[in-house]
Design a protein around this motif. Sequence first.
Motif, PDB file in Angstrom:
ATOM      1  N   ILE A 258      49.408  -4.803 -12.826  1.00 33.15           N
ATOM      2  CA  ILE A 258      49.969  -4.591 -11.482  1.00 33.15           C
ATOM      3  C   ILE A 258      48.879  -4.062 -10.550  1.00 33.15           C
ATOM      4  O   ILE A 258      48.747  -4.491  -9.407  1.00 33.15           O
ATOM      5  CB  ILE A 258      51.168  -3.612 -11.506  1.00 33.15           C
TER       6      ILE A 258
ATOM      7  N   GLY B  29      46.748  -6.497  -8.914  1.00 29.79           N
ATOM      8  CA  GLY B  29      47.343  -7.343  -7.871  1.00 29.79           C
ATOM      9  C   GLY B  29      48.400  -8.305  -8.372  1.00 29.79           C
ATOM     10  O   GLY B  29      48.884  -9.145  -7.616  1.00 29.79           O
TER      11      GLY B  29
ATOM     12  N   GLY C 211      51.881  -9.479  -9.002  1.00 32.22           N
ATOM     13  CA  GLY C 211      53.224  -9.126  -8.544  1.00 32.22           C
ATOM     14  C   GLY C 211      54.177  -9.039  -9.723  1.00 32.22           C
ATOM     15  O   GLY C 211      53.893  -9.560 -10.803  1.00 32.22           O
TER      16      GLY C 211
ATOM     17  N   SER D 243      47.441   1.671  -5.771  1.00 33.21           N
ATOM     18  CA  SER D 243      47.640   0.235  -5.731  1.00 33.21           C
ATOM     19  C   SER D 243      48.968  -0.158  -6.391  1.00 33.21           C
ATOM     20  O   SER D 243      49.731  -0.971  -5.860  1.00 33.21           O
ATOM     21  CB  SER D 243      46.457  -0.424  -6.437  1.00 33.21           C
TER      22      SER D 243
ATOM     23  N   MET E 186      52.347  -1.695  -4.531  1.00 33.71           N
ATOM     24  CA  MET E 186      52.878  -2.970  -5.008  1.00 33.71           C
ATOM     25  C   MET E 186      54.360  -2.802  -5.384  1.00 33.71           C
ATOM     26  O   MET E 186      55.198  -3.606  -4.989  1.00 33.71           O
ATOM     27  CB  MET E 186      52.050  -3.408  -6.215  1.00 33.71           C
TER      28      MET E 186
ATOM     29  N   GLU F 233      57.689  -4.479  -3.407  1.00 32.80           N
ATOM     30  CA  GLU F 233      58.591  -5.412  -4.081  1.00 32.80           C
ATOM     31  C   GLU F 233      59.972  -4.806  -4.314  1.00 32.80           C
ATOM     32  O   GLU F 233      60.835  -5.453  -4.909  1.00 32.80           O
ATOM     33  CB  GLU F 233      57.986  -5.821  -5.424  1.00 32.80           C
TER      34      GLU F 233
ATOM     35  N   GLY G  28      51.375 -12.757  -2.321  1.00 30.37           N
ATOM     36  CA  GLY G  28      50.205 -11.898  -2.166  1.00 30.37           C
ATOM     37  C   GLY G  28      49.165 -12.578  -1.294  1.00 30.37           C
ATOM     38  O   GLY G  28      49.201 -13.793  -1.097  1.00 30.37           O
TER      39      GLY G  28
ATOM     40  N   MET H 283      53.003  -4.701   1.239  1.00 35.32           N
ATOM     41  CA  MET H 283      52.163  -5.694   0.568  1.00 35.32           C
ATOM     42  C   MET H 283      50.717  -5.577   1.077  1.00 35.32           C
ATOM     43  O   MET H 283      49.767  -5.556   0.309  1.00 35.32           O
ATOM     44  CB  MET H 283      52.748  -7.079   0.853  1.00 35.32           C
TER      45      MET H 283
ATOM     46  N   GLY I 184      49.132  -2.405  -0.180  1.00 35.92           N
ATOM     47  CA  GLY I 184      48.875  -2.496  -1.612  1.00 35.92           C
ATOM     48  C   GLY I 184      47.622  -3.306  -1.914  1.00 35.92           C
ATOM     49  O   GLY I 184      46.933  -3.060  -2.891  1.00 35.92           O
ATOM     50  N   GLU I 185      47.335  -4.257  -1.054  1.00 42.24           N
ATOM     51  CA  GLU I 185      46.184  -5.129  -1.299  1.00 42.24           C
ATOM     52  C   GLU I 185      44.944  -4.688  -0.530  1.00 42.24           C
ATOM     53  O   GLU I 185      43.916  -5.357  -0.584  1.00 42.24           O
ATOM     54  CB  GLU I 185      46.545  -6.563  -0.898  1.00 42.24           C
TER      55      GLU I 185
END
Lengths: 199, 199
Positions: free
Chosen positions: A32, A35, A37, A109, A113, A117, B37, B113, B116-117
Amino acid sequence: MSTRESATARQAGRPRSERAERAILEATLDLIGEGMGIAELSIEAIASRAGVGKTTIYRRWSNKEDLVVDALAVLRTPMPPIKGESVRDDLIVMLTAMHADAVDGRNRSVMHMAMGESDRYPALLAKFRCLVLEPRREALRAILERGMATGELRADLDTEIALATLNGAVIWHCKWGGGESGTVLAPRIVDQLMSGLTG
Amino acid sequence: MSTRESATARQAGRPRSERAERAILEATLDLIGEGMGIAELSIEAIASRAGVGKTTIYRRWSNKEDLVVDALAVLRTPMPPIKGESVRDDLIVMLTAMHADAVDGRNRSVMHMAMGESDRYPALLAKFRCLVLEPRREALRAILERGMATGELRADLDTEIALATLNGAVIWHCKWGGGESGTVLAPRIVDQLMSGLTG
């Protein structure tokens, strides 16, 4: 000694099932954190990364969401011990621990994520809230209520707003503010919150 | 009238290039909001969703990151007008607008999102900070500095912490707190922050 070797050395004393469980949780967090999902995340990929068979995973977790919640739970550092002498000191200890969680790269991170979601995985969000978030929020709330009782805090405190302010300030500052250490940042937040913006 | 037809009707007065640009930005937001993503996001997928050719996209954006930043920028509601009479009132107006941004479903999903990235896309994060975040932070900072000058706020205010606290409280409460409207939540936050936890 490589990371893998030192991890093996550290874990040598643990029972085999516990080592496998830890490897599975770490593999889930790594994937996760890199990156992947939650939709993409597969038991196959986790088993492969952890170096275990799929049946080892299914023996412990019946579905992916339960596994992800358990992985999120181990991600957070344990709650710090609270002295119970001064509300100011206890709030600073709590915020310093929250800061340590918030600045860790993989942790951050993974949390982003998972939060991004969460609308698609309401059961995951509900379990995360219950297992990870609520215990920390309750610990903070207990400190605030003690302060209201002792007179260290105003008796008519809006505790919900105080919780949002304490938590939110740490998270926001870690993301967008300077790079202070938690031991510098936490007292700045707590002292200004306690005395107020009007002074 | 379908959503697509009413959108077409609304946009009928705009030049064709502007309509295409808006469709491209909306397509980008829809795809990210649905869980795609940034690594997966392709110019092909955006073109297909927007109903335009890839060359139409490349005519305006030379790379995916620039397109994503522009999409994030249109996602936020415009900054509200500030009266400049009372610091308390102006802070409440700003926080109410931030709350409106924070409770919108697609908006929240896209922001999480993107955040997170952000470690994997530092250029994207830097542009987002400059184009989206800083103008809002500067508007809030200007209100705080005005308050320090007029005496509505303490002269030795730690503005960085005040910004983190105001922003963070809204975001945190939207995610984890109750479902109050922004017009109820914003005064609760501002009033308790101004007077402080000790009262």
